[in-house]
Design an enzyme around this catalytic site. Structure first.
Site, PDB file in Angstrom:
ATOM      1  N   GLY A 122       0.822  -1.211   0.000  1.00  0.00           N
ATOM      2  CA  GLY A 122       0.000   0.000   0.000  1.00  0.00           C
ATOM      3  C   GLY A 122       0.852   1.257   0.000  1.00  0.00           C
ATOM      4  O   GLY A 122       0.586   2.199   0.746  1.00  0.00           O
ATOM      5  N   GLY A 181      -0.625   8.065   1.371  1.00  0.00           N
ATOM      6  CA  GLY A 181      -0.627   8.141   2.830  1.00  0.00           C
ATOM      7  C   GLY A 181       0.645   7.645   3.495  1.00  0.00           C
ATOM      8  O   GLY A 181       1.768   7.930   3.061  1.00  0.00           O
ATOM      9  N   ILE A 182       0.446   6.857   4.541  1.00  0.00           N
ATOM     10  CA  ILE A 182       1.554   6.383   5.370  1.00  0.00           C
ATOM     11  C   ILE A 182       2.522   5.513   4.564  1.00  0.00           C
ATOM     12  O   ILE A 182       3.737   5.604   4.718  1.00  0.00           O
ATOM     13  CB  ILE A 182       0.987   5.564   6.559  1.00  0.00           C
ATOM     14  CG1 ILE A 182       0.078   6.455   7.409  1.00  0.00           C
ATOM     15  CG2 ILE A 182       2.079   4.959   7.397  1.00  0.00           C
ATOM     16  CD1 ILE A 182      -0.867   5.682   8.314  1.00  0.00           C
ATOM     17  N   ASP A 195      -2.537  -7.192  -5.132  1.00  0.00           N
ATOM     18  CA  ASP A 195      -3.877  -6.870  -4.630  1.00  0.00           C
ATOM     19  C   ASP A 195      -4.127  -7.766  -3.416  1.00  0.00           C
ATOM     20  O   ASP A 195      -4.335  -8.976  -3.553  1.00  0.00           O
ATOM     21  CB  ASP A 195      -4.931  -7.120  -5.719  1.00  0.00           C
ATOM     22  CG  ASP A 195      -6.330  -6.779  -5.217  1.00  0.00           C
ATOM     23  OD1 ASP A 195      -6.500  -6.564  -3.997  1.00  0.00           O
ATOM     24  OD2 ASP A 195      -7.259  -6.743  -6.040  1.00  0.00           O
ATOM     25  N   THR A 246      -8.600  -8.081   3.129  1.00  0.00           N
ATOM     26  CA  THR A 246      -7.528  -7.176   2.683  1.00  0.00           C
ATOM     27  C   THR A 246      -6.550  -6.864   3.809  1.00  0.00           C
ATOM     28  O   THR A 246      -5.334  -7.006   3.661  1.00  0.00           O
ATOM     29  CB  THR A 246      -8.138  -5.836   2.196  1.00  0.00           C
ATOM     30  OG1 THR A 246      -9.171  -6.116   1.271  1.00  0.00           O
ATOM     31  CG2 THR A 246      -7.084  -4.951   1.568  1.00  0.00           C
ATOM     32  N   TYR A 260     -22.973  -7.708  10.005  1.00  0.00           N
ATOM     33  CA  TYR A 260     -21.881  -6.783   9.691  1.00  0.00           C
ATOM     34  C   TYR A 260     -22.076  -5.414  10.326  1.00  0.00           C
ATOM     35  O   TYR A 260     -23.158  -4.838  10.297  1.00  0.00           O
ATOM     36  CB  TYR A 260     -21.778  -6.616   8.171  1.00  0.00           C
ATOM     37  CG  TYR A 260     -20.650  -5.708   7.708  1.00  0.00           C
ATOM     38  CD1 TYR A 260     -19.335  -6.170   7.653  1.00  0.00           C
ATOM     39  CD2 TYR A 260     -20.895  -4.391   7.316  1.00  0.00           C
ATOM     40  CE1 TYR A 260     -18.292  -5.356   7.219  1.00  0.00           C
ATOM     41  CE2 TYR A 260     -19.855  -3.562   6.882  1.00  0.00           C
ATOM     42  CZ  TYR A 260     -18.566  -4.062   6.835  1.00  0.00           C
ATOM     43  OH  TYR A 260     -17.541  -3.251   6.396  1.00  0.00           O
TER      44      TYR A 260
HETATM   45  N1  NAP Z   1      -5.090   7.360   8.522  1.00  0.00           N
HETATM   46  C1  NAP Z   1      -5.329   7.026   9.777  1.00  0.00           C
HETATM   47  O1  NAP Z   1      -5.816   7.839  10.586  1.00  0.00           O
HETATM   48  C2  NAP Z   1      -4.998   5.646  10.276  1.00  0.00           C
HETATM   49  C3  NAP Z   1      -5.170   5.380  11.637  1.00  0.00           C
HETATM   50  C4  NAP Z   1      -4.873   4.122  12.117  1.00  0.00           C
HETATM   51  C5  NAP Z   1      -4.417   3.150  11.242  1.00  0.00           C
HETATM   52  N2  NAP Z   1      -4.266   3.404   9.921  1.00  0.00           N
HETATM   53  C6  NAP Z   1      -3.759   2.321   9.040  1.00  0.00           C
HETATM   54  O2  NAP Z   1      -2.677   2.807   8.281  1.00  0.00           O
HETATM   55  C7  NAP Z   1      -2.546   2.041   7.082  1.00  0.00           C
HETATM   56  C8  NAP Z   1      -2.331   2.968   5.903  1.00  0.00           C
HETATM   57  O3  NAP Z   1      -3.492   3.753   5.720  1.00  0.00           O
HETATM   58  P1  NAP Z   1      -3.454   5.258   5.240  1.00  0.00           P
HETATM   59  O4  NAP Z   1      -4.039   6.077   6.317  1.00  0.00           O
HETATM   60  O5  NAP Z   1      -2.112   5.625   4.696  1.00  0.00           O
HETATM   61  O6  NAP Z   1      -4.562   5.192   4.088  1.00  0.00           O
HETATM   62  P2  NAP Z   1      -4.494   5.410   2.510  1.00  0.00           P
HETATM   63  O7  NAP Z   1      -3.843   6.688   2.185  1.00  0.00           O
HETATM   64  O8  NAP Z   1      -5.885   5.154   2.039  1.00  0.00           O
HETATM   65  O9  NAP Z   1      -3.520   4.241   2.024  1.00  0.00           O
HETATM   66  C9  NAP Z   1      -3.952   2.897   2.002  1.00  0.00           C
HETATM   67  C10 NAP Z   1      -3.083   2.136   1.035  1.00  0.00           C
HETATM   68  O10 NAP Z   1      -3.543   0.779   0.994  1.00  0.00           O
HETATM   69  C11 NAP Z   1      -3.716   0.418  -0.359  1.00  0.00           C
HETATM   70  N3  NAP Z   1      -4.679  -0.647  -0.548  1.00  0.00           N
HETATM   71  C12 NAP Z   1      -5.993  -0.639  -0.277  1.00  0.00           C
HETATM   72  N4  NAP Z   1      -6.555  -1.803  -0.662  1.00  0.00           N
HETATM   73  C13 NAP Z   1      -5.560  -2.551  -1.193  1.00  0.00           C
HETATM   74  C14 NAP Z   1      -5.508  -3.830  -1.783  1.00  0.00           C
HETATM   75  N5  NAP Z   1      -6.608  -4.586  -1.931  1.00  0.00           N
HETATM   76  N6  NAP Z   1      -4.321  -4.298  -2.228  1.00  0.00           N
HETATM   77  C15 NAP Z   1      -3.215  -3.540  -2.114  1.00  0.00           C
HETATM   78  N7  NAP Z   1      -3.190  -2.321  -1.586  1.00  0.00           N
HETATM   79  C16 NAP Z   1      -4.357  -1.833  -1.131  1.00  0.00           C
HETATM   80  C17 NAP Z   1      -4.150   1.689  -1.043  1.00  0.00           C
HETATM   81  O11 NAP Z   1      -3.993   1.547  -2.435  1.00  0.00           O
HETATM   82  P3  NAP Z   1      -4.846   2.438  -3.503  1.00  0.00           P
HETATM   83  O12 NAP Z   1      -4.082   3.726  -3.618  1.00  0.00           O
HETATM   84  O13 NAP Z   1      -4.802   1.601  -4.730  1.00  0.00           O
HETATM   85  O14 NAP Z   1      -6.217   2.589  -2.933  1.00  0.00           O
HETATM   86  C18 NAP Z   1      -3.184   2.670  -0.404  1.00  0.00           C
HETATM   87  O15 NAP Z   1      -1.916   2.594  -1.012  1.00  0.00           O
HETATM   88  C19 NAP Z   1      -3.819   1.192   6.991  1.00  0.00           C
HETATM   89  O16 NAP Z   1      -3.509  -0.128   7.376  1.00  0.00           O
HETATM   90  C20 NAP Z   1      -4.760   1.836   8.007  1.00  0.00           C
HETATM   91  O17 NAP Z   1      -5.661   0.903   8.542  1.00  0.00           O
HETATM   92  C21 NAP Z   1      -4.525   4.647   9.415  1.00  0.00           C
END
Ligand code: NAP
Length: 314
Positions: free
Chosen positions: A36, A40-41, A88, A136, A192
């Site tokens: 991913g 973001g992160i 994926d 996922t 759900y």
């Molecule tokens: N943001 C927060 O406040 C927060 C807080 C706690 C934990 N987290 C965790 O931090 C992690 C990163 O999240 P983020 O905040 O950086 O969100 P984000 O910007 O939405 O990034 C999520 C990443 O995961 C990828 N992804 C989603 N579905 C996928 C799949 N089926 N196969 C491969 N890649 C996939 C997305 O790809 P696409 O670009 O193709 O969609 C994107 O690169 C996640 O595990 C989230 O649960 C985030």
């Protein structure tokens, strides 16, 4: 209160950025997979690891987006070693294909960062007919890790450098169905709840690292596994929730972490020398943090492992 930036025992706080927590660390000679890494992160983690000389393999479902992030990294760090590979995580076939391609590439693997994640307000099934968030956020990473373990063990043995597995969980792991993990109802739409389904997938990320640690200790393997809460951070994660997304991108960006602070704990756990030999812990703000009692339950971790094995072995 994160905004006050009180430092914890590691010397870092919620305000520390990914670059700050990794300052002066040499990563050349290491190879890492970041799932991913398109936004973001994950994108920031890939950039900061590359800045330290780590060979980063961005494992992404959208190769175009991955290519753009890679270009951006190379623009600022011309000697960065970055590759993009398709993965994926919601498809077990895609995970197996990625792992086989990675094995054929002959690359070593020191660090595996299981970062990708999704949220969804509505019930959806993956291609394998498994509830999408569980499929996922947990199951794809579970299978990926299992398939890459041999390479990680060989790399750790040959390089004499411990391997590190980093699971990006969330404080949302505390949001849980009344009965705990509903093993017999995970794929049932009628029971759900989007908040609890996300919480469950994030609890699974923690239990996964706990059980990995138990197994590594038993086998005497030089790999650590830790989980962490990076957030809250203004990222694309909330894109399917109009109200939350609106708040995060307006008011939120002034009161919650930015992305470089959001990637700090991941980069700390993945690279920092203070983390040597530390395994089975849960981190927040680059420090060991409290987790729910379910997230410490050893029997639950074993049960989830068996459950996940059954779902991925078919
Ligand atoms: N943001 C927060 O406040 C927060 C807080 C706690 C934990 N987290 C965790 O931090 C992690 C990163 O999240 P983020 O905040 O950086 O969100 P984000 O910007 O939405 O990034 C999520 C990443 O995961 C990828 N992804 C989603 N579905 C996928 C799949 N089926 N196969 C491969 N890649 C996939 C997305 O790809 P696409 O670009 O193709 O969609 C994107 O690169 C996640 O595990 C989230 O649960 C985030």
């Amino acid at each position: 209160m994160w905004i006050l930036g009180r430092k914890g025992p590691s010397g870092f706080s919620a305000r520390s950025t990914a670059e700050e927590v990794t300052k002066g660390i040499e990563g050349s000679g290491l190879t890492a997979i970041v799932t991913g890494a398109t936004s973001g992160i994950g994108a920031e983690t890939a950039r900061v690891l590359a800045l330290h000389g780590v060979h980063v393999v961005m494992a992404v479902r959208n190769l175009d987006s991955g290519g753009k992030v890679k270009e951006e990294i190379l623009k600022n760090i011309p000697n960065a070693k970055v590759d993009v590979m398709e993965l994926d995580l919601s498809s077990l076939a895609s995970v197996r294909k990625f792992a086989n391609e990675y094995k054929s590439s002959g690359l070593p693997l020191n660090i595996l960062i299981n970062n990708a994640g999704v949220m969804s307000p509505s019930f959806k099934l993956s291609q394998d007919k498994i509830e999408l968030l569980f499929a996922t956020n947990h199951l794809g990473h579970f299978l990926l890790t299992n398939h890459l373990l041999e390479i990680m063990k060989t790399t750790a043995f040959e390089s004499k450098i411990e391997g590190r597995i980093v699971n990006v969980s969330s404080m949302a792991h505390q949001f849980m169905y009344k009965e705990g993990i509903p093993f017999d109802k995970i794929n049932e739409e009628s029971s759900y709840n989007s908040k609890y389904a996300y919480g469950l997938s994030k609890l699974a990320n923690i239990l996964h690292t706990n059980e990995l640690t138990r197994r590594f200790n038993e086998e005497g393997v030089e790999i650590t596994a830790n989980s962490l809460n990076p957030g809250p951070i203004a990222t694309n994660l909330f894109r399917h929730y109009n109200i939350i997304d609106g708040l995060v991108s307006t008011v939120g960006k002034y009161v919650i972490k930015n992305v470089s602070q959001g990637a700090a704990t991941t980069c700390y756990v993945a690279l920092h020398p203070q983390m040597k030999g530390v395994s089975g812990n849960y981190f927040s703000d680059s420090n060991i943090s409290k987790r729910s009692s379910l997230a410490k339950d050893e029997e639950l971790a074993k049960k989830l492992w068996e459950f996940s094995m059954n779902l991925t072995e078919t």
